[in-house]
Every structure is written in structure tokens, then in C-alpha cells.
Design an enzyme around this catalytic site. Sequence first.
Site, short mmCIF file in Angstrom:
data_model
loop_
_atom_site.label_atom_id
_atom_site.label_comp_id
_atom_site.label_asym_id
_atom_site.label_seq_id
_atom_site.Cartn_x
_atom_site.Cartn_y
_atom_site.Cartn_z
N GLU A 158 -39.11 13.57 -13.80
CA GLU A 158 -39.69 12.23 -13.92
C GLU A 158 -40.83 11.97 -12.93
OE1 GLU A 158 -37.36 8.42 -15.37
OE2 GLU A 158 -37.35 8.50 -13.18
N LYS A 205 -36.61 12.81 -26.92
CA LYS A 205 -36.24 12.86 -25.51
C LYS A 205 -36.30 14.28 -24.98
CE LYS A 205 -33.09 11.20 -22.02
NZ LYS A 205 -31.88 10.40 -21.68
N ARG A 240 -42.06 11.52 -18.26
CA ARG A 240 -40.68 11.09 -18.50
C ARG A 240 -40.48 9.62 -18.16
NH1 ARG A 240 -34.97 14.24 -17.13
NH2 ARG A 240 -33.65 12.63 -18.07
N HIS A 290 -32.33 -3.29 -16.69
CA HIS A 290 -31.47 -3.08 -15.53
C HIS A 290 -31.32 -4.35 -14.70
CE1 HIS A 290 -32.03 1.60 -15.39
NE2 HIS A 290 -31.19 1.19 -16.32
N HIS A 342 -36.32 -0.74 -19.71
CA HIS A 342 -35.28 -0.59 -18.70
C HIS A 342 -35.55 -1.35 -17.41
CE1 HIS A 342 -33.85 2.40 -21.45
NE2 HIS A 342 -32.84 2.71 -20.68
N HIS A 390 -25.31 -2.13 -21.58
CA HIS A 390 -26.61 -1.54 -21.23
C HIS A 390 -27.60 -1.62 -22.39
CE1 HIS A 390 -29.57 1.18 -19.57
NE2 HIS A 390 -29.47 1.94 -20.65
N ASN A 434 -38.46 4.90 -19.67
CA ASN A 434 -37.97 3.68 -19.03
C ASN A 434 -38.42 2.41 -19.76
OD1 ASN A 434 -36.57 4.90 -16.84
ND2 ASN A 434 -38.52 5.28 -15.81
N LYS A 460 -30.13 13.46 -16.21
CA LYS A 460 -30.03 12.40 -15.20
C LYS A 460 -28.56 12.03 -15.04
CE LYS A 460 -34.28 9.63 -15.31
NZ LYS A 460 -34.78 8.27 -15.65
N ARG A 497 -20.87 21.70 -3.51
CA ARG A 497 -22.31 21.93 -3.71
C ARG A 497 -22.65 22.44 -5.11
NH1 ARG A 497 -21.95 24.05 1.74
NH2 ARG A 497 -22.82 22.53 3.21
N GLU A 511 -31.36 2.34 -27.76
CA GLU A 511 -32.07 3.48 -27.17
C GLU A 511 -32.85 4.24 -28.24
OE1 GLU A 511 -32.56 4.24 -24.15
OE2 GLU A 511 -30.99 3.29 -22.95
#
Length: 353
Positions: A230, A220, A234, A245, A241, A256, A238, A136, A113, A178
Site C-alpha cells: 500500500e 483486488k 493499493r 471507519h 473507508h 463495516h 480505501n 492485510k 515470529r 465492498e
Amino acid sequence: MKTQEISVPRPDKPEAPSRIVIGEALPLLNTLLAGRRPIVITDPNLAASYPELIGRYPHIQIGLGETQKTLTTVEQVCRELLRMGADRGSYIVGIGGGIVTDITGFVASVYMRGVSGFGFVATSLLAQADASVGGKNGVNLDGYKNLIGVFNQPDFVLCDQTMLSTLPARELRAGLAEAIKCGLIGDAALFEAFEGETFETLTGNPELLHRILVATVGLKARVVAADEQEHGERKLLNLGHTFGHAIEKCTRHYLHGEAVAIGLCVAAGAAVKAGLLTADEEARIARAIRGMGLPTSIDPTIEVTKSQLIAAVEADKKREAQEIDFVLPSGLGRSVRRRMPLTELEALITDIL
């Protein structure tokens, strides 16, 4: 080489923001790990390139490539941690590119945890510019990107530019996508830094690359500070993306960053159709991307259909019911987020893909 530190606030630890250090950052690692019980997660390439660094610490190696970014790998790492006697007081460090940092952040968040803390030494340009920053941490499911994951910021990210010297040119190019994205989102000067440059002139100028990295991470960091999980702003990160993706899922041909570069061009074309961007601005975006040696469209020899790409978009984590958040550039240094039905998105990108 200049060294600069950027802090990202952590709502769960307001007294201890996430520290991102850019430049000659690696010498800080020993100080940051003083008094901790570190275990390193890395990959075979990094272990071979930096045997002295990796050999200082107990370590676990994961396999290479996007296919390793799965729950199966997470399970294997957790089993190895258990075998090594790791407990909640252990400290986990990811030394590698974006796949290593994603796996590390996820494992550190779920093993027992959550362990006492974690940090990254980001060794690829993609990781330094994007993947390791902002908290993330996710893995893929059935080829769909980052479908399972957590928000949990690292204690530190060391972005040592000297480590980029071991990267293949293709990996460096992928990382620059990016940075171009961040310029389009909210920093016109960052985008303009790419204009008039080629991949060779930019990467051959460490000072310019440093400025680009600092600007990219700084933008960022500001976005993440305003919206860590997000819910709103935020989502602008994307840009490129949604279809990036989908391209990764359907073709398995592109890195990527390469897929994001194509996704940026799709978004720019859609923005022109929506009246948000001029044709001249779209052309400038494409020129900047081509200048870095990145693709602007899907190779026509690759067998993939628009319907396949749309089907992949429909499974994207940004979709809710029959609508999706789609980010469009509204200028060079401005972007907007539009929530639209999937049917509207499909109509908007007709003749672009």
C-alpha cells in the site's frame, strides 16, 4: 456451481502465490492441509453451524463482534496456542468471517515470529469479497480500525458460496458494499451488475453472485499484485473507508460494510463538488447502494457530529502530519487518490455529512 481460482503473487514467496478459490471450494481443504499440523481459529457461530468441519481439527474459539478484534484477543489466542504445544511448524487456519481471518493472519505472523503458514476458509460475504484477500491482517486500538497489523498473505483462501446460506441478510448486504466499491474503483461492468437488481434478485441468483465475487476478487488481486504494501495504487481500495471507519468509531451502530456504503456516498458527493463526478453518476451510485438495502447516509436519530467524525478521521492510519490520502470516484469504474490537508477535506465534505 462454477469454481474459479485466482492467484495473487507474493514477493516473499514468488514460487508460491496466494490461492483464492471461489465456488465449491471447501472440498479442497483436506488436500491443502495434507502433511501439515493445522490448528483452527474460529468463533462460536461457526463451531455451532459446522461442528463436523471444526471438530476435525484442534481449534480455538474467539468471541463474536468487532470488540473482539484487539490485541487482548491476540494475546489470549497465543496463550492457548502455547498451551496446545503449537510451535513454528504449526499451521493455522481461520474459519470464519473478517474478524476471524484478521485475527488468524495476525497471530500466524507474530506467534513465535511466524508459523509455517496459514490459510483461510472465508465464511462471510465480506470476508470472501474483501477482508480475507490481499494480506492485510490487523486489529483495532481504542476503537480505531486496524491501527495495528501486518502485511502477510495467506497461502490460500477458500470462498465457498454454499457457506453463505447461513448468513443473516444484514451480513450479506454488508459484504456487497465492498463489491460495489471495487466496481467504482476500476470495473464499470462490475458496478453496472448491481444496477437494475435488488438485494433479493441478486442474492437469489448464485451465478450472478459468483460473477460478482470473481470480478471483485480479481480486481483486488490485480491491485495487490501491483502494490502489496500500500505505497500507491493499493490505497485506491480505501474508497469509502476514510469516513466509513470514522462512522464505525463514532457510532458503533453500523456493520463495516454499512459504514463503507455511507462512506462511498460521502466520497461521491465530495467528488461532485470537486468536479470529478456528475450529479447523474452520484445518483446512480446512491441508487445501486439503496437497491442492495444499504444505507446512504447516517441515520438522523444517531447522535454524532461532523466534528466527531473529523476528529476520528484525524486519527486514521492514512493520515500523515496534517494531510490525508482521500480516494474519490472520478467516474463509474474510475477513481483517483488525492493527498489533501485535513482542512481541505473538511471543507470538501461540508453539507454532505
